[in-house]
Design a protein around this motif. Structure first.
Motif, PDB file in Angstrom:
ATOM      1  N   ASN A 102     -24.557  79.516 -60.853  1.00 22.11           N
ATOM      2  CA  ASN A 102     -23.869  79.303 -59.570  1.00 22.11           C
ATOM      3  C   ASN A 102     -22.383  79.625 -59.689  1.00 22.11           C
ATOM      4  O   ASN A 102     -21.550  79.041 -58.999  1.00 22.11           O
ATOM      5  CB  ASN A 102     -24.078  77.877 -59.073  1.00 22.11           C
ATOM      6  CG  ASN A 102     -23.457  76.838 -59.988  1.00 22.11           C
ATOM      7  OD1 ASN A 102     -22.963  77.170 -61.072  1.00 22.11           O
ATOM      8  ND2 ASN A 102     -23.463  75.581 -59.564  1.00 22.11           N
ATOM      9  N   GLY A 103     -22.055  80.568 -60.563  1.00 25.75           N
ATOM     10  CA  GLY A 103     -20.662  80.853 -60.882  1.00 25.75           C
ATOM     11  C   GLY A 103     -19.841  81.455 -59.764  1.00 25.75           C
ATOM     12  O   GLY A 103     -18.603  81.449 -59.839  1.00 25.75           O
ATOM     13  N   PHE A 104     -20.488  81.995 -58.721  1.00 23.90           N
ATOM     14  CA  PHE A 104     -19.750  82.595 -57.615  1.00 23.90           C
ATOM     15  C   PHE A 104     -19.774  81.732 -56.350  1.00 23.90           C
ATOM     16  O   PHE A 104     -19.081  82.027 -55.378  1.00 23.90           O
ATOM     17  CB  PHE A 104     -20.328  83.970 -57.263  1.00 23.90           C
ATOM     18  CG  PHE A 104     -20.313  84.963 -58.394  1.00 23.90           C
ATOM     19  CD1 PHE A 104     -19.235  85.036 -59.262  1.00 23.90           C
ATOM     20  CD2 PHE A 104     -21.377  85.831 -58.582  1.00 23.90           C
ATOM     21  CE1 PHE A 104     -19.209  85.952 -60.300  1.00 23.90           C
ATOM     22  CE2 PHE A 104     -21.370  86.760 -59.618  1.00 23.90           C
ATOM     23  CZ  PHE A 104     -20.287  86.814 -60.480  1.00 23.90           C
ATOM     24  N   SER A 105     -20.563  80.687 -56.351  1.00 19.97           N
ATOM     25  CA  SER A 105     -20.785  79.893 -55.144  1.00 19.97           C
ATOM     26  C   SER A 105     -19.645  78.913 -54.880  1.00 19.97           C
ATOM     27  O   SER A 105     -18.749  78.720 -55.715  1.00 19.97           O
ATOM     28  CB  SER A 105     -22.108  79.127 -55.251  1.00 19.97           C
ATOM     29  OG  SER A 105     -23.211  79.998 -55.163  1.00 19.97           O
ATOM     30  N   GLY A 106     -19.716  78.262 -53.710  1.00 21.40           N
ATOM     31  CA  GLY A 106     -18.739  77.263 -53.339  1.00 21.40           C
ATOM     32  C   GLY A 106     -19.047  75.913 -53.959  1.00 21.40           C
ATOM     33  O   GLY A 106     -19.843  75.793 -54.888  1.00 21.40           O
ATOM     34  N   THR A 107     -18.411  74.865 -53.404  1.00 17.35           N
ATOM     35  CA  THR A 107     -18.508  73.534 -53.999  1.00 17.35           C
ATOM     36  C   THR A 107     -19.672  72.717 -53.459  1.00 17.35           C
ATOM     37  O   THR A 107     -20.027  71.685 -54.051  1.00 17.35           O
ATOM     38  CB  THR A 107     -17.200  72.767 -53.754  1.00 17.35           C
ATOM     39  OG1 THR A 107     -16.946  72.704 -52.341  1.00 17.35           O
ATOM     40  CG2 THR A 107     -16.037  73.472 -54.444  1.00 17.35           C
ATOM     41  N   LEU A 108     -20.261  73.132 -52.376  1.00 19.56           N
ATOM     42  CA  LEU A 108     -21.390  72.402 -51.813  1.00 19.56           C
ATOM     43  C   LEU A 108     -22.695  72.867 -52.451  1.00 19.56           C
ATOM     44  O   LEU A 108     -22.771  73.974 -52.994  1.00 19.56           O
ATOM     45  CB  LEU A 108     -21.450  72.612 -50.302  1.00 19.56           C
ATOM     46  CG  LEU A 108     -20.233  72.116 -49.500  1.00 19.56           C
ATOM     47  CD1 LEU A 108     -20.409  72.430 -48.014  1.00 19.56           C
ATOM     48  CD2 LEU A 108     -20.010  70.625 -49.722  1.00 19.56           C
ATOM     49  N   PRO A 109     -23.742  72.045 -52.396  1.00 15.34           N
ATOM     50  CA  PRO A 109     -25.020  72.464 -52.987  1.00 15.34           C
ATOM     51  C   PRO A 109     -25.598  73.675 -52.273  1.00 15.34           C
ATOM     52  O   PRO A 109     -25.498  73.812 -51.050  1.00 15.34           O
ATOM     53  CB  PRO A 109     -25.912  71.234 -52.787  1.00 15.34           C
ATOM     54  CG  PRO A 109     -24.976  70.087 -52.575  1.00 15.34           C
ATOM     55  CD  PRO A 109     -23.778  70.667 -51.881  1.00 15.34           C
ATOM     56  N   GLY A 110     -26.206  74.557 -53.037  1.00 11.39           N
ATOM     57  CA  GLY A 110     -26.940  75.670 -52.448  1.00 11.39           C
ATOM     58  C   GLY A 110     -28.354  75.243 -52.118  1.00 11.39           C
ATOM     59  O   GLY A 110     -28.718  74.064 -52.226  1.00 11.39           O
ATOM     60  N   PHE A 111     -29.179  76.217 -51.705  1.00 10.98           N
ATOM     61  CA  PHE A 111     -30.593  75.929 -51.492  1.00 10.98           C
ATOM     62  C   PHE A 111     -31.274  75.654 -52.837  1.00 10.98           C
ATOM     63  O   PHE A 111     -30.812  76.117 -53.881  1.00 10.98           O
ATOM     64  CB  PHE A 111     -31.283  77.109 -50.798  1.00 10.98           C
ATOM     65  CG  PHE A 111     -30.742  77.397 -49.429  1.00 10.98           C
ATOM     66  CD1 PHE A 111     -30.825  76.456 -48.416  1.00 10.98           C
ATOM     67  CD2 PHE A 111     -30.149  78.624 -49.134  1.00 10.98           C
ATOM     68  CE1 PHE A 111     -30.332  76.723 -47.145  1.00 10.98           C
ATOM     69  CE2 PHE A 111     -29.662  78.908 -47.876  1.00 10.98           C
ATOM     70  CZ  PHE A 111     -29.744  77.951 -46.874  1.00 10.98           C
ATOM     71  N   SER A 112     -32.377  74.951 -52.786  1.00 10.68           N
ATOM     72  CA  SER A 112     -33.135  74.655 -54.009  1.00 10.68           C
ATOM     73  C   SER A 112     -34.078  75.804 -54.351  1.00 10.68           C
ATOM     74  O   SER A 112     -35.262  75.593 -54.675  1.00 10.68           O
ATOM     75  CB  SER A 112     -33.914  73.345 -53.831  1.00 10.68           C
ATOM     76  OG  SER A 112     -33.026  72.263 -53.643  1.00 10.68           O
ATOM     77  N   PHE A 113     -33.534  77.010 -54.274  1.00 14.76           N
ATOM     78  CA  PHE A 113     -34.263  78.237 -54.554  1.00 14.76           C
ATOM     79  C   PHE A 113     -33.283  79.212 -55.189  1.00 14.76           C
ATOM     80  O   PHE A 113     -32.068  79.028 -55.112  1.00 14.76           O
ATOM     81  CB  PHE A 113     -34.856  78.823 -53.273  1.00 14.76           C
ATOM     82  CG  PHE A 113     -35.800  77.906 -52.552  1.00 14.76           C
ATOM     83  CD1 PHE A 113     -37.108  77.749 -53.008  1.00 14.76           C
ATOM     84  CD2 PHE A 113     -35.383  77.188 -51.445  1.00 14.76           C
ATOM     85  CE1 PHE A 113     -37.978  76.894 -52.359  1.00 14.76           C
ATOM     86  CE2 PHE A 113     -36.250  76.320 -50.789  1.00 14.76           C
ATOM     87  CZ  PHE A 113     -37.550  76.176 -51.249  1.00 14.76           C
ATOM     88  N   PRO A 114     -33.748  80.275 -55.835  1.00  8.69           N
ATOM     89  CA  PRO A 114     -32.832  81.249 -56.424  1.00  8.69           C
ATOM     90  C   PRO A 114     -31.939  81.908 -55.357  1.00  8.69           C
ATOM     91  O   PRO A 114     -32.376  82.162 -54.238  1.00  8.69           O
ATOM     92  CB  PRO A 114     -33.773  82.276 -57.068  1.00  8.69           C
ATOM     93  CG  PRO A 114     -35.048  81.530 -57.300  1.00  8.69           C
ATOM     94  CD  PRO A 114     -35.166  80.585 -56.149  1.00  8.69           C
ATOM     95  N   GLY A 115     -30.713  82.196 -55.745  1.00  5.73           N
ATOM     96  CA  GLY A 115     -29.785  82.868 -54.839  1.00  5.73           C
ATOM     97  C   GLY A 115     -28.349  82.545 -55.192  1.00  5.73           C
ATOM     98  O   GLY A 115     -28.076  81.775 -56.123  1.00  5.73           O
ATOM     99  N   GLU A 116     -27.413  83.115 -54.439  1.00  8.47           N
ATOM    100  CA  GLU A 116     -25.996  82.923 -54.754  1.00  8.47           C
ATOM    101  C   GLU A 116     -25.143  83.221 -53.531  1.00  8.47           C
ATOM    102  O   GLU A 116     -25.449  84.117 -52.734  1.00  8.47           O
ATOM    103  CB  GLU A 116     -25.583  83.847 -55.904  1.00  8.47           C
ATOM    104  CG  GLU A 116     -24.207  83.583 -56.468  1.00  8.47           C
ATOM    105  CD  GLU A 116     -24.133  82.289 -57.263  1.00  8.47           C
ATOM    106  OE1 GLU A 116     -23.013  81.897 -57.650  1.00  8.47           O
ATOM    107  OE2 GLU A 116     -25.194  81.662 -57.504  1.00  8.47           O
TER     108      GLU A 116
END
Length: 303
Positions: free
Chosen positions: A211-225
């Motif tokens: 998750n090195g490029f994502s923001g501070t909130l949780p992402g989906f519980s699936f692969p992605g970025e």
């Protein structure tokens, strides 16, 4: 002396194993075992491929170690293999091992299985995982969204392998064959021939390892970025993904959470320049040359 050369079928194995002729004659010493492997990734010089027998009545048994050639190919033939030993073999598989460990006392296979198959009629087709022949019909969906920040207007800065976002309930966008432990999947964005990883994953129905490029909130519980922070050299984030390409690749499991470029691309798609928020789009299966191989047991019957 008459020689009969044939590949043993499974029924013959069971019959011959209990036959006094095979227990007491010299035929048990003139079996041969042949292996042919294709499409293997190149390994660091410290690692090598190792072949193993396994079965209900025998422990994992080392057979050979060998590096793949420049084309990812290994051919191996062992003659004068005891038939009685081969009769007990039910599974053949290939692992990746440290060269310094090969031949050490109590040498055992690692979990990094690359190819495996079960003997049927004296032969085993070797695959990268269970149901590896199902890729052409696999579910592969992705959507543009940025769940890891509070800005609802920048959906085009994130890509996730999810489905049904337009229904308000994210669902898995991928249904892929389960890989043996030597492999892992990875998602990619391609921008003018340069690749950005969305992360590596084994389970397409759970979050990936990166998750090195994502923001501070949780992402989906699936692969992605989400591509919002920490841009690599040559990029400026937030980054508009529309009009670029998306891929899913097959990678050798080496402990990394993300790579620099794909190894074996399995699925690809062009992200529409006018892609819509929360809409699901499909990928196409683009690879018919997966790593694979076969193993064959042959016996010279002397009468």
């Amino acid at each position: 002396m008459k020689r009969l050369f044939l590949s043993l079928i499974a029924a013959a194995f069971l019959s011959f194993a209990g036959c006094e002729y095979f227990e007491n004659s010299d035929t048990q010493n003139i079996s041969s075992f042949e292996v042919s492997l294709n499409g293997l990734p190149q390994l660091p010089s410290s690692l090598t491929y190792v072949g193993w027998f396994d079965g209900d009545d025998i422990p994992a048994t080392y057979l050979f170690d060998k590096d793949a050639d420049a084309n990812g190919k290994i051919d191996y033939i062992k003659t004068q293999t005891p038939l009685k030993f081969l009769v007990s073999a039910q599974i053949f598989y290939i692992t990746i091992e440290n060269k310094v460990d090969v031949g050490a006392p109590n040498f055992q296979p690692s979990t990094r299985v690359i190819l495996q198959g079960r003997f049927t009629k004296g032969a085993a087709n070797l695959w990268i995982g269970e149901n590896a022949d199902k890729y052409s019909s696999a579910l592969t969906k992705y959507s543009l969204a940025t769940p890891s920040d509070n800005d609802p207007s920048n959906f085009y800065n994130g890509l996730w392998f999810v489905d049904s976002l337009d229904a308000g309930i994210p669902a898995a966008g991928l249904d892929l064959p389960v890989l043996y432990d030597g492999w892992i999947y990875e998602g990619w964005i391609e921008v003018s021939g340069v690749f950005l990883s969305t992360g590596r994953f084994s389970n397409p129905k759970a979050a990936d390892l990166f998750n090195g490029f994502s923001g501070t909130l949780p992402g989906f519980s699936f692969p992605g970025e989400d591509f919002l922070n920490n841009p690599p050299s040559g990029f400026t984030f937030p980054f508009d993904l529309r009009g670029n390409k998306v891929h899913i690749s097959l990678e050798r499991r080496d402990g990394n959470t993300a790579g620099l470029s794909p190894n074996i691309v399995l699925f690809s798609a062009n992200i529409p320049a006018n892609a819509e928020e929360n809409k699901s789009y499909g990928l196409n299966y683009t690879n018919n040359t997966l790593p694979q191989g076969y193993a064959v047991i042959k016996v010279d019957l002397l009468e």
